[in-house]
Write a protein that holds these residues in place. Structure first.
Motif, PDB file in Angstrom:
ATOM      1  N   PHE A  52       0.831  -1.203   0.000  1.00 33.87           N
ATOM      2  CA  PHE A  52       0.000   0.000   0.000  1.00 33.87           C
ATOM      3  C   PHE A  52       0.869   1.258   0.000  1.00 33.87           C
ATOM      4  CE2 PHE A  52      -2.586  -3.154   2.549  1.00 33.87           C
ATOM      5  CZ  PHE A  52      -3.328  -3.564   1.456  1.00 33.87           C
ATOM      6  N   PHE A  53       1.976   1.209   0.731  1.00 31.33           N
ATOM      7  CA  PHE A  53       2.929   2.318   0.745  1.00 31.33           C
ATOM      8  C   PHE A  53       3.469   2.565  -0.665  1.00 31.33           C
ATOM      9  CE2 PHE A  53       7.341   3.807   1.176  1.00 31.33           C
ATOM     10  CZ  PHE A  53       7.175   4.934   1.963  1.00 31.33           C
ATOM     11  N   ALA A  54       3.853   1.490  -1.345  1.00 35.25           N
ATOM     12  CA  ALA A  54       4.420   1.621  -2.686  1.00 35.25           C
ATOM     13  C   ALA A  54       3.379   2.072  -3.698  1.00 35.25           C
ATOM     14  CB  ALA A  54       5.031   0.288  -3.120  1.00 35.25           C
ATOM     15  N   LEU A  55       2.146   1.582  -3.585  1.00 27.20           N
ATOM     16  CA  LEU A  55       1.099   2.006  -4.515  1.00 27.20           C
ATOM     17  C   LEU A  55       0.822   3.503  -4.385  1.00 27.20           C
ATOM     18  CD1 LEU A  55      -1.463  -0.961  -4.324  1.00 27.20           C
ATOM     19  CD2 LEU A  55       0.073  -0.378  -6.212  1.00 27.20           C
ATOM     20  N   GLY A  56       0.805   3.998  -3.160  1.00 27.89           N
ATOM     21  CA  GLY A  56       0.659   5.442  -2.967  1.00 27.89           C
ATOM     22  C   GLY A  56       1.817   6.195  -3.593  1.00 27.89           C
ATOM     23  N   GLY A  57       3.027   5.643  -3.456  1.00 28.78           N
ATOM     24  CA  GLY A  57       4.203   6.261  -4.060  1.00 28.78           C
ATOM     25  C   GLY A  57       4.155   6.244  -5.569  1.00 28.78           C
ATOM     26  N   ALA A  88      -7.160   5.944  -3.330  1.00 24.49           N
ATOM     27  CA  ALA A  88      -8.320   5.109  -3.624  1.00 24.49           C
ATOM     28  C   ALA A  88      -7.932   3.704  -4.082  1.00 24.49           C
ATOM     29  CB  ALA A  88      -9.195   5.774  -4.685  1.00 24.49           C
ATOM     30  N   VAL A  89      -6.899   3.584  -4.899  1.00 26.37           N
ATOM     31  CA  VAL A  89      -6.513   2.262  -5.419  1.00 26.37           C
ATOM     32  C   VAL A  89      -6.048   1.335  -4.296  1.00 26.37           C
ATOM     33  CG1 VAL A  89      -4.877   1.042  -6.908  1.00 26.37           C
ATOM     34  CG2 VAL A  89      -6.045   3.081  -7.756  1.00 26.37           C
ATOM     35  N   PRO A  90      -5.122   1.758  -3.420  1.00 24.03           N
ATOM     36  CA  PRO A  90      -4.762   0.887  -2.287  1.00 24.03           C
ATOM     37  C   PRO A  90      -5.951   0.587  -1.382  1.00 24.03           C
ATOM     38  CG  PRO A  90      -3.142   2.627  -2.551  1.00 24.03           C
ATOM     39  CD  PRO A  90      -4.299   2.976  -3.436  1.00 24.03           C
ATOM     40  N   GLY A  91      -6.825   1.591  -1.178  1.00 24.06           N
ATOM     41  CA  GLY A  91      -8.005   1.358  -0.350  1.00 24.06           C
ATOM     42  C   GLY A  91      -8.936   0.320  -0.958  1.00 24.06           C
ATOM     43  N   LEU A  92      -9.131   0.400  -2.271  1.00 25.00           N
ATOM     44  CA  LEU A  92      -9.987  -0.561  -2.958  1.00 25.00           C
ATOM     45  C   LEU A  92      -9.377  -1.961  -2.931  1.00 25.00           C
ATOM     46  CD1 LEU A  92     -12.498  -1.129  -4.674  1.00 25.00           C
ATOM     47  CD2 LEU A  92     -11.160  -0.486  -6.698  1.00 25.00           C
ATOM     48  N   LEU A  93      -8.063  -2.037  -3.163  1.00 23.62           N
ATOM     49  CA  LEU A  93      -7.384  -3.328  -3.109  1.00 23.62           C
ATOM     50  C   LEU A  93      -7.507  -3.944  -1.721  1.00 23.62           C
ATOM     51  CD1 LEU A  93      -5.530  -5.511  -4.329  1.00 23.62           C
ATOM     52  CD2 LEU A  93      -3.569  -4.076  -3.683  1.00 23.62           C
ATOM     53  N   ALA A  94      -7.317  -3.127  -0.680  1.00 23.31           N
ATOM     54  CA  ALA A  94      -7.446  -3.616   0.698  1.00 23.31           C
ATOM     55  C   ALA A  94      -8.868  -4.075   0.978  1.00 23.31           C
ATOM     56  CB  ALA A  94      -7.037  -2.521   1.684  1.00 23.31           C
ATOM     57  N   ALA A  95      -9.856  -3.363   0.422  1.00 24.67           N
ATOM     58  CA  ALA A  95     -11.255  -3.723   0.652  1.00 24.67           C
ATOM     59  C   ALA A  95     -11.589  -5.076   0.019  1.00 24.67           C
ATOM     60  CB  ALA A  95     -12.171  -2.634   0.091  1.00 24.67           C
ATOM     61  N   VAL A  96     -11.148  -5.277  -1.214  1.00 23.95           N
ATOM     62  CA  VAL A  96     -11.447  -6.535  -1.911  1.00 23.95           C
ATOM     63  C   VAL A  96     -10.702  -7.698  -1.269  1.00 23.95           C
ATOM     64  CG1 VAL A  96     -11.244  -7.763  -4.107  1.00 23.95           C
ATOM     65  CG2 VAL A  96     -11.956  -5.366  -4.085  1.00 23.95           C
ATOM     66  N   PHE A  97      -9.394  -7.510  -1.077  1.00 22.29           N
ATOM     67  CA  PHE A  97      -8.578  -8.573  -0.487  1.00 22.29           C
ATOM     68  C   PHE A  97      -9.036  -8.876   0.944  1.00 22.29           C
ATOM     69  CE2 PHE A  97      -4.926  -9.788   2.135  1.00 22.29           C
ATOM     70  CZ  PHE A  97      -4.491 -10.924   1.464  1.00 22.29           C
ATOM     71  N   GLY A  98      -9.253  -7.837   1.730  1.00 25.78           N
ATOM     72  CA  GLY A  98      -9.654  -8.023   3.116  1.00 25.78           C
ATOM     73  C   GLY A  98     -11.013  -8.673   3.249  1.00 25.78           C
ATOM     74  N   SER A 121     -13.028  -2.555   7.837  1.00 28.51           N
ATOM     75  CA  SER A 121     -12.929  -1.092   7.872  1.00 28.51           C
ATOM     76  C   SER A 121     -11.581  -0.650   8.447  1.00 28.51           C
ATOM     77  CB  SER A 121     -14.078  -0.499   8.684  1.00 28.51           C
ATOM     78  OG  SER A 121     -14.111  -1.033  10.005  1.00 28.51           O
ATOM     79  N   ALA A 122     -11.107  -1.331   9.478  1.00 32.15           N
ATOM     80  CA  ALA A 122      -9.799  -0.992  10.050  1.00 32.15           C
ATOM     81  C   ALA A 122      -8.686  -1.247   9.044  1.00 32.15           C
ATOM     82  CB  ALA A 122      -9.558  -1.817  11.316  1.00 32.15           C
ATOM     83  N   TYR A 123      -8.787  -2.336   8.317  1.00 31.73           N
ATOM     84  CA  TYR A 123      -7.764  -2.696   7.331  1.00 31.73           C
ATOM     85  C   TYR A 123      -7.712  -1.673   6.203  1.00 31.73           C
ATOM     86  CZ  TYR A 123      -5.015  -5.847   4.327  1.00 31.73           C
ATOM     87  OH  TYR A 123      -4.042  -6.409   3.526  1.00 31.73           O
ATOM     88  N   VAL A 124      -8.863  -1.221   5.729  1.00 31.38           N
ATOM     89  CA  VAL A 124      -8.916  -0.246   4.639  1.00 31.38           C
ATOM     90  C   VAL A 124      -8.368   1.102   5.102  1.00 31.38           C
ATOM     91  CG1 VAL A 124     -10.453   1.079   3.129  1.00 31.38           C
ATOM     92  CG2 VAL A 124     -10.824  -1.375   3.438  1.00 31.38           C
ATOM     93  N   ILE A 125      -8.771   1.545   6.292  1.00 30.79           N
ATOM     94  CA  ILE A 125      -8.267   2.819   6.819  1.00 30.79           C
ATOM     95  C   ILE A 125      -6.751   2.764   6.977  1.00 30.79           C
ATOM     96  CG2 ILE A 125      -8.253   4.344   8.837  1.00 30.79           C
ATOM     97  CD1 ILE A 125     -11.210   3.499   9.260  1.00 30.79           C
ATOM     98  N   SER A 126      -6.249   1.652   7.479  1.00 30.36           N
ATOM     99  CA  SER A 126      -4.811   1.473   7.651  1.00 30.36           C
ATOM    100  C   SER A 126      -4.081   1.513   6.301  1.00 30.36           C
ATOM    101  CB  SER A 126      -4.544   0.142   8.364  1.00 30.36           C
ATOM    102  OG  SER A 126      -3.166  -0.083   8.516  1.00 30.36           O
ATOM    103  N   ALA A 127      -4.657   0.869   5.291  1.00 32.39           N
ATOM    104  CA  ALA A 127      -4.055   0.855   3.956  1.00 32.39           C
ATOM    105  C   ALA A 127      -3.989   2.252   3.355  1.00 32.39           C
ATOM    106  CB  ALA A 127      -4.845  -0.076   3.040  1.00 32.39           C
ATOM    107  N   VAL A 128      -5.056   3.031   3.529  1.00 34.41           N
ATOM    108  CA  VAL A 128      -5.090   4.394   2.991  1.00 34.41           C
ATOM    109  C   VAL A 128      -4.044   5.264   3.683  1.00 34.41           C
ATOM    110  CG1 VAL A 128      -6.503   6.479   2.796  1.00 34.41           C
ATOM    111  CG2 VAL A 128      -7.486   4.250   2.235  1.00 34.41           C
ATOM    112  N   MET A 129      -3.864   5.082   4.993  1.00 34.49           N
ATOM    113  CA  MET A 129      -2.829   5.841   5.706  1.00 34.49           C
ATOM    114  C   MET A 129      -1.449   5.517   5.148  1.00 34.49           C
ATOM    115  SD  MET A 129      -3.893   5.773   9.735  1.00 34.49           S
ATOM    116  CE  MET A 129      -5.340   6.656  10.359  1.00 34.49           C
ATOM    117  N   CYS A 130      -1.193   4.242   4.896  1.00 33.30           N
ATOM    118  CA  CYS A 130       0.102   3.847   4.328  1.00 33.30           C
ATOM    119  C   CYS A 130       0.297   4.441   2.942  1.00 33.30           C
ATOM    120  CB  CYS A 130       0.189   2.319   4.251  1.00 33.30           C
ATOM    121  SG  CYS A 130       1.120   1.589   5.600  1.00 33.30           S
ATOM    122  N   ALA A 131      -0.769   4.452   2.153  1.00 30.15           N
ATOM    123  CA  ALA A 131      -0.693   5.029   0.810  1.00 30.15           C
ATOM    124  C   ALA A 131      -0.386   6.518   0.868  1.00 30.15           C
ATOM    125  CB  ALA A 131      -2.006   4.783   0.071  1.00 30.15           C
TER     126      ALA A 131
END
Length: 350
Positions: free
Chosen positions: A71-76, A128-138, A249-259
């Motif tokens: 998620f960090f790299a996708l944001g980058g 949005a992309v890392p958040g969506l990926l986290a939502a689907v995977f999670g 929801s926690a996983y998605v919020i965490s992913a967006v923060m990393c992004a």
């Protein structure tokens, strides 16, 4: 409340002192803060956001993810796409296309670069992309009740799969070399002292915002249920709550923060490549959280600064021994300080 006020004051002082010491005093002055340390502080602030994000799901939800480097790299990469377009015709091939695309004989931008000339559009995509990926995977992982070490393994497998994908030239992300040679952001040069300080301050403000959001969430009813799921998920389910919704929801919020951390990190370091998705990068995030103290929010922030500060020192004086130091530090914390540096501080306070 007192601790929060002290933390806020300390961060505010830091954000005021950095511009003052770097811009108000000329190089060579005893009080001048060099460009190197401004950049280093900016990086540490981004790493602290990642540690805070991981603590939200691991410390409070009992979900150890070893794939947050993705998620960090996708944001980058989202920010890097915009920065590559900002180079314009100043690249080696003097083309409107990024240099790596010209080298690979691409004739036009691929479809997923459609918003790459818009800063706002790319920031939205970077989150949005890392958040969506986290939502689907999670969703599929949590619905299948995958937890513990099994969840950690599949998150790392996802990260490795993405890293191998981004290494391929045909994906349109620069392959092995990734993106680099950035020149401007929002039409302004990246290599000016004012811009470097501005990005560092923006990272600090983002850390404060993420901390306040995480604190508000963990102290709410949502946060108490999340902690109950961590301690006894079966009982929570028996009481009529759906653990999937809270964990997801926690996983998605965490992913967006990393992004967000990744998007702020790239313009400061000047490069992004698939190496940021390596398993080691995600494992280091877990080490930051563990060293600082899980379930405290401020502990992982301190842990990120402590571990990366130690890394900066040892890679300068003993580069080949840093990994041994890191391993020894993690083992020592696991055996003697299970609550991390925050636990140690509580002992001295008593």
């Amino acid at each position: 409340m007192k601790r929060t006020a002290l933390i806020a004051i300390a961060i505010a002082i830091t954000l005021l002192l950095v511009p003052l010491l770097h811009l108000a005093f000329p190089p060579g002055h005893a009080l001048h803060l060099s460009e190197f340390y401004v950049g280093l502080l900016g990086k540490f602030l981004c790493f602290a956001i990642c540690a805070l994000a991981l603590d939200l799901i691991w410390g409070f939800g009992g979900i150890l993810s070893l794939g947050h480097g993705l998620f960090f790299a996708l944001g980058g990469y989202g920010m890097g796409m915009y920065l590559m377009r900002q180079i314009g015709r100043e690249g080696q091939y003097q083309s409107d296309l990024p240099d790596f695309m010209v080298f690979l004989n691409w004739k036009e931008l691929p479809w997923h670069w459609g918003l790459s000339d818009s800063l706002v559009g790319q920031i939205i995509l970077a989150l949005a992309v890392p958040g969506l990926l986290a939502a689907v995977f999670g969703y599929f992982a949590f619905r299948s009740r995958i937890q513990g070490v099994y969840f950690s393994i599949i998150t790392q497998a996802l990260t490795v799969a993405a890293m191998l994908l981004f290494f391929r030239n045909e994906t349109g992300f620069g392959g092995n070399n990734g993106f680099t040679d950035f020149k401007r952001i929002a039409g302004m040069p990246l290599n000016t002292p004012g811009m470097k300080v501005g990005l560092c301050v923006a990272s600090g403000l983002a850390l404060i915002a993420c901390y306040l959001v995480a604190r508000a969430l963990t102290q709410s009813r949502w946060g108490r249920i999340l902690q109950a799921i961590r301690d006894a998920e079966g009982r929570v389910r028996f009481l009529g709550y759906d653990p999937v919704a809270f964990k997801l929801s926690a996983y998605v919020i965490s992913a967006v923060m990393c992004a967000l951390a990744g998007a702020l990190y790239v313009p400061q370091v000047g490069i992004i490549n698939p190496g940021e998705m390596s398993p080691a990068a995600s494992i280091e995030m877990a080490i930051w959280a563990a060293v600082g103290g899980r379930g405290t929010l401020i502990g992982p922030v301190i842990g990120a600064f402590f571990v990366n500060g130690t890394k900066s020192v040892f890679t300068a004086v003993w580069p080949e021994g840093w990994l041994y130091v890191l391993g020894a530090l993690f083992i020592a914390v696991t055996l003697f300080l299970p609550q991390g540096l925050m636990g140690l501080a509580k002992r001295f306070k008593k």
